[in-house]
Structure formats: structure tokens, C-alpha cells
Design a protein around this motif. Structure first.
Motif, PDB file in Angstrom:
ATOM      1  N   GLN A 173      -0.289   9.951  -4.748  1.00  0.00           N
ATOM      2  CA  GLN A 173      -1.163   8.775  -4.748  1.00  0.00           C
ATOM      3  C   GLN A 173      -0.380   7.495  -5.035  1.00  0.00           C
ATOM      4  O   GLN A 173      -0.614   6.460  -4.407  1.00  0.00           O
ATOM      5  CB  GLN A 173      -2.275   8.950  -5.785  1.00  0.00           C
ATOM      6  CG  GLN A 173      -3.330   9.957  -5.359  1.00  0.00           C
ATOM      7  CD  GLN A 173      -4.399  10.123  -6.430  1.00  0.00           C
ATOM      8  OE1 GLN A 173      -4.097  10.467  -7.562  1.00  0.00           O
ATOM      9  NE2 GLN A 173      -5.643   9.891  -6.058  1.00  0.00           N
ATOM     10  N   ALA A 174       0.571   7.568  -5.974  1.00  0.00           N
ATOM     11  CA  ALA A 174       1.379   6.395  -6.297  1.00  0.00           C
ATOM     12  C   ALA A 174       2.144   5.923  -5.070  1.00  0.00           C
ATOM     13  O   ALA A 174       2.198   4.719  -4.767  1.00  0.00           O
ATOM     14  CB  ALA A 174       2.337   6.711  -7.438  1.00  0.00           C
ATOM     15  N   ALA A 175       2.750   6.866  -4.346  1.00  0.00           N
ATOM     16  CA  ALA A 175       3.516   6.515  -3.153  1.00  0.00           C
ATOM     17  C   ALA A 175       2.613   5.903  -2.084  1.00  0.00           C
ATOM     18  O   ALA A 175       2.955   4.884  -1.466  1.00  0.00           O
ATOM     19  CB  ALA A 175       4.219   7.756  -2.611  1.00  0.00           C
ATOM     20  N   GLY A 179       2.745   2.110  -0.599  1.00  0.00           N
ATOM     21  CA  GLY A 179       2.947   1.881   0.824  1.00  0.00           C
ATOM     22  C   GLY A 179       1.845   1.032   1.423  1.00  0.00           C
ATOM     23  O   GLY A 179       2.102   0.142   2.246  1.00  0.00           O
ATOM     24  N   LEU A 180       0.601   1.270   1.002  1.00  0.00           N
ATOM     25  CA  LEU A 180      -0.526   0.493   1.494  1.00  0.00           C
ATOM     26  C   LEU A 180      -0.447  -0.955   1.013  1.00  0.00           C
ATOM     27  O   LEU A 180      -0.681  -1.897   1.784  1.00  0.00           O
ATOM     28  CB  LEU A 180      -1.835   1.131   1.028  1.00  0.00           C
ATOM     29  CG  LEU A 180      -3.130   0.421   1.451  1.00  0.00           C
ATOM     30  CD1 LEU A 180      -3.239   0.364   2.965  1.00  0.00           C
ATOM     31  CD2 LEU A 180      -4.343   1.130   0.860  1.00  0.00           C
ATOM     32  N   LEU A 181      -0.094  -1.144  -0.263  1.00  0.00           N
ATOM     33  CA  LEU A 181       0.023  -2.500  -0.791  1.00  0.00           C
ATOM     34  C   LEU A 181       1.107  -3.288  -0.073  1.00  0.00           C
ATOM     35  O   LEU A 181       0.956  -4.487   0.184  1.00  0.00           O
ATOM     36  CB  LEU A 181       0.312  -2.459  -2.294  1.00  0.00           C
ATOM     37  CG  LEU A 181      -0.845  -2.017  -3.196  1.00  0.00           C
ATOM     38  CD1 LEU A 181      -0.393  -1.920  -4.651  1.00  0.00           C
ATOM     39  CD2 LEU A 181      -2.027  -2.972  -3.076  1.00  0.00           C
ATOM     40  N   TYR A 182       2.207  -2.615   0.278  1.00  0.00           N
ATOM     41  CA  TYR A 182       3.276  -3.322   0.992  1.00  0.00           C
ATOM     42  C   TYR A 182       2.814  -3.721   2.393  1.00  0.00           C
ATOM     43  O   TYR A 182       3.155  -4.792   2.891  1.00  0.00           O
ATOM     44  CB  TYR A 182       4.533  -2.456   1.086  1.00  0.00           C
ATOM     45  CG  TYR A 182       5.688  -3.188   1.748  1.00  0.00           C
ATOM     46  CD1 TYR A 182       6.421  -4.141   1.036  1.00  0.00           C
ATOM     47  CD2 TYR A 182       6.023  -2.954   3.071  1.00  0.00           C
ATOM     48  CE1 TYR A 182       7.462  -4.830   1.626  1.00  0.00           C
ATOM     49  CE2 TYR A 182       7.065  -3.646   3.677  1.00  0.00           C
ATOM     50  CZ  TYR A 182       7.779  -4.575   2.956  1.00  0.00           C
ATOM     51  OH  TYR A 182       8.805  -5.273   3.551  1.00  0.00           O
ATOM     52  N   ALA A 183       2.027  -2.851   3.021  1.00  0.00           N
ATOM     53  CA  ALA A 183       1.518  -3.177   4.352  1.00  0.00           C
ATOM     54  C   ALA A 183       0.567  -4.371   4.307  1.00  0.00           C
ATOM     55  O   ALA A 183       0.540  -5.201   5.226  1.00  0.00           O
ATOM     56  CB  ALA A 183       0.798  -1.956   4.942  1.00  0.00           C
ATOM     57  N   ASN A 191       8.735  -1.352  -4.527  1.00  0.00           N
ATOM     58  CA  ASN A 191       9.666  -0.241  -4.688  1.00  0.00           C
ATOM     59  C   ASN A 191       9.583   0.707  -3.495  1.00  0.00           C
ATOM     60  O   ASN A 191      10.590   1.199  -2.994  1.00  0.00           O
ATOM     61  CB  ASN A 191       9.359   0.516  -5.973  1.00  0.00           C
ATOM     62  CG  ASN A 191      10.446   1.492  -6.352  1.00  0.00           C
ATOM     63  OD1 ASN A 191      11.633   1.218  -6.169  1.00  0.00           O
ATOM     64  ND2 ASN A 191      10.076   2.641  -6.888  1.00  0.00           N
ATOM     65  N   ILE A 192       8.371   0.959  -3.031  1.00  0.00           N
ATOM     66  CA  ILE A 192       8.127   1.783  -1.845  1.00  0.00           C
ATOM     67  C   ILE A 192       7.527   0.891  -0.766  1.00  0.00           C
ATOM     68  O   ILE A 192       6.580   0.152  -1.021  1.00  0.00           O
ATOM     69  CB  ILE A 192       7.170   2.945  -2.165  1.00  0.00           C
ATOM     70  CG1 ILE A 192       7.831   3.926  -3.140  1.00  0.00           C
ATOM     71  CG2 ILE A 192       6.749   3.667  -0.892  1.00  0.00           C
ATOM     72  CD1 ILE A 192       6.911   5.027  -3.628  1.00  0.00           C
ATOM     73  N   ARG A 193       8.085   0.971   0.438  1.00  0.00           N
ATOM     74  CA  ARG A 193       7.627   0.090   1.509  1.00  0.00           C
ATOM     75  C   ARG A 193       7.056   0.869   2.694  1.00  0.00           C
ATOM     76  O   ARG A 193       5.920   0.696   3.078  1.00  0.00           O
ATOM     77  CB  ARG A 193       8.777  -0.823   1.935  1.00  0.00           C
ATOM     78  CG  ARG A 193       9.304  -1.632   0.752  1.00  0.00           C
ATOM     79  CD  ARG A 193      10.414  -2.572   1.089  1.00  0.00           C
ATOM     80  NE  ARG A 193      10.814  -3.318  -0.114  1.00  0.00           N
ATOM     81  CZ  ARG A 193      11.579  -4.388  -0.108  1.00  0.00           C
ATOM     82  NH1 ARG A 193      12.059  -4.844   1.037  1.00  0.00           N
ATOM     83  NH2 ARG A 193      11.880  -5.008  -1.237  1.00  0.00           N
TER      84      ARG A 193
END
Length: 274
Positions: A173-175, A179-183, A191-193
Motif C-alpha cells: 500500500q505504501a508503494a 506511486g499514485l501521489l507522484y502521478a 521516494n517512489i515514482r
């Protein structure tokens, strides 16, 4: 194996907390498992992309022996990272017994140009837990296309989005939230894109007439990465300038994330051959 693991762990710069050695030992053991999966051999000349603080670099340098060499590159600067910066971690490593087998280049983005690496050839190019830092799958494909000039294949290792146990769902869920927030709101603090998966790598390889060969799955649920990513996900709500409505929508997911375990996701390995 125990003494070998401890010998490498003792070469690493440690953080200020009381459990820093135990944390580093778990990270080193995980990198040893990755090197085993890749079947790294003595005497190899290796390029590591996204070397970070040198966790894998030290393991690879130990594995290739005195006749091999490991060149680490990272897009970040020397002062990036916490509680130790990349520069502090690497300065410590380069003052140890593996120094002659190691080279590092910071502020190096191979997506645009190979720079000083253009006239070299590497026996093996590797990327471990750095695929999710790319801003898009296309950016990864561009870099891989450049790497064809200096190597014949790239070995990869990354977290799998397919949990094998219920207590890994918090990490998943964290990942996915990151990823959604970066999008939605791309940011340098992310940190994760892009959540690169084996399917992504298969598609990239297909589009460029390369080959992607899946490797083995590595299970290390006791690593600390799930806890770190859950904490990072919470911090993003403060750091990113999100609308109140979006924050309110994300909060229930964050609350659920905390109740879904802190075991680390499995790691998939594979190889792209040019």
C-alpha cells in the motif's frame, strides 16, 4: 556465511541509532542474496546504477575479488540521504579494504548521456532497488538504450507488487500510494515514482527487440524497508502541496496501511539482454 556477512557489514558506515549494526546486517544479507541470484563471479567489471550508499556495491566488490572492479553511479549528490549522506557512506567505504575495487560517480544521469563511461565496457550492469526512482517507464527505456553501448545485459532486482503474505500488504500500500501521489503531483521529494514491474520490463524489452528473462524471487520479510516506506508515505502528506480534498481521500488508505503489517515485500530478479 555468517562470518562473511559480518565482515562486509563491518565495512559499512553506520547510523547513530543503537540498532544500526543490526539494520545494516539485514541490508547486507539481502544484497548477498541478490548477488547470489545474479551469480556474480570473481574478476568481473561491474557497473551499478543507483548505487546509493553502497550497500550492494560493497557486496559486489567483495564478490568480484581483487581482479574485478565495481563502478557505482547515482543521480543524487553527495549530500543526499539520511541519517548518513551518500558522500559520508562512500567516504567510509573508500577508506576501507575494498577501496581499490570501487569507484563512485555522483550527480550522474545516464538517461541523457553516458559521459565518461562511454569508452568503457562492463561485464555486467546491475540495478537493485532503483527501478522505482525513474520518473517514467520511458525514462528507464531511454537509459537502457544508452547502456547497450557499454554492456550486453542488465541484471535487475526490485520489490515485487505481488505479496506472498498478508503482513506484506502495508509495504504494498505504501508503494502504491507513493506511486499514485507522484502521478498526481510530481515532486523532487518523492521516494517512489514509477512502479516498474516484470511486466513493464517485458514490455520495454519487446518494444526494443530485447529479451527480458525472469529470475528468482527473494524473500526477506524482516528487512526494515516496509517500515521506512510507510513512514515516508505519511511524511509526503506534509511535504506535498496537496488539496484538502485529496488529503482527506488519502488518509483512510494511510490508516489502513498501518494495520496491514510491516513485513517487506519479496524481491524479484531478472535480466534484460540486448
Amino acid at each position: 556465511m555468517k562470518n562473511h556477512l559480518d565482515d562486509i557489514t563491518k565495512l559499512m558506515a553506520l547510523g547513530p541509532t543503537a540498532d544500526s549494526y543490526a539494520v545494516q546486517r539485514r541490508q547486507t544479507a539481502h544484497r548477498i542474496a541478490i548477488a547470489d541470484a545474479w551469480q556474480v563471479q570473481a574478476g568481473e567489471n561491474i557497473l551499478e546504477i543507483g548505487c546509493g550508499q553502497g550497500d550492494l556495491s560493497a557486496v559486489l566488490a567483495d564478490r568480484v575479488g581483487s581482479s574485478g572492479h565495481v563502478t557505482g553511479v547515482d543521480i543524487a549528490s553527495r549530500d543526499y540521504g539520511a541519517p548518513l549522506t551518500l558522500g559520508q557512506a562512500w567516504d567510509h567505504l573508500l577508506n576501507g579494504p575494498l577501496a581499490s575495487r570501487l569507484t563512485v560517480h555522483f550527480n550522474t544521469d545516464l538517461t541523457n548521456s553516458l559521459g565518461t563511461l562511454a569508452d568503457q565496457h562492463f561485464d555486467r550492469i546491475v540495478m537493485a532497488h532503483s527501478l522505482w526512482y525513474f520518473e517514467s517507464a520511458n525514462a528507464l527505456a531511454l537509459m537502457l538504450n544508452n547502456l547497450r553501448a557499454i554492456g550486453d545485459f542488465v541484471d535487475v532486482a526490485e520489490w515485487s507488487l505481488q505479496p506472498t503474505a498478508l503482513n506484506q500488504i502495508g509495504h504494498l500500500q505504501a508503494a502504491m500510494i507513493q506511486g499514485l501521489l507522484y502521478a498526481i503531483a510530481p515532486s523532487d521529494v518523492a521516494n517512489i515514482r514509477t512502479l516498474i514491474t516484470p511486466d513493464t520490463l517485458t514490455q520495454i524489452a519487446h518494444d526494443h527487440t530485447w529479451t527480458y528473462t525472469p529470475g528468482q524471487l527473494i524473500e526477506d520479510p524482516d528487512l526494515d524497508d516496509a517500515r521506512w516506506e510507510i513512514a515516508t508515505t505519511n511524511a509526503l502528506l506534509t511535504e506535498l502541496k496537496l488539496s484538502t480534498n485529496l488529503r482527506d481521500r488519502v488518509k483512510p488508505q494511510l490508516e489502513a496501511m498501518h494495520h496491514n503489517g510491516t513485513a517487506t515485500l519479496p524481491t524479484f530478479t531478472g535480466r534484460i539482454t540486448f
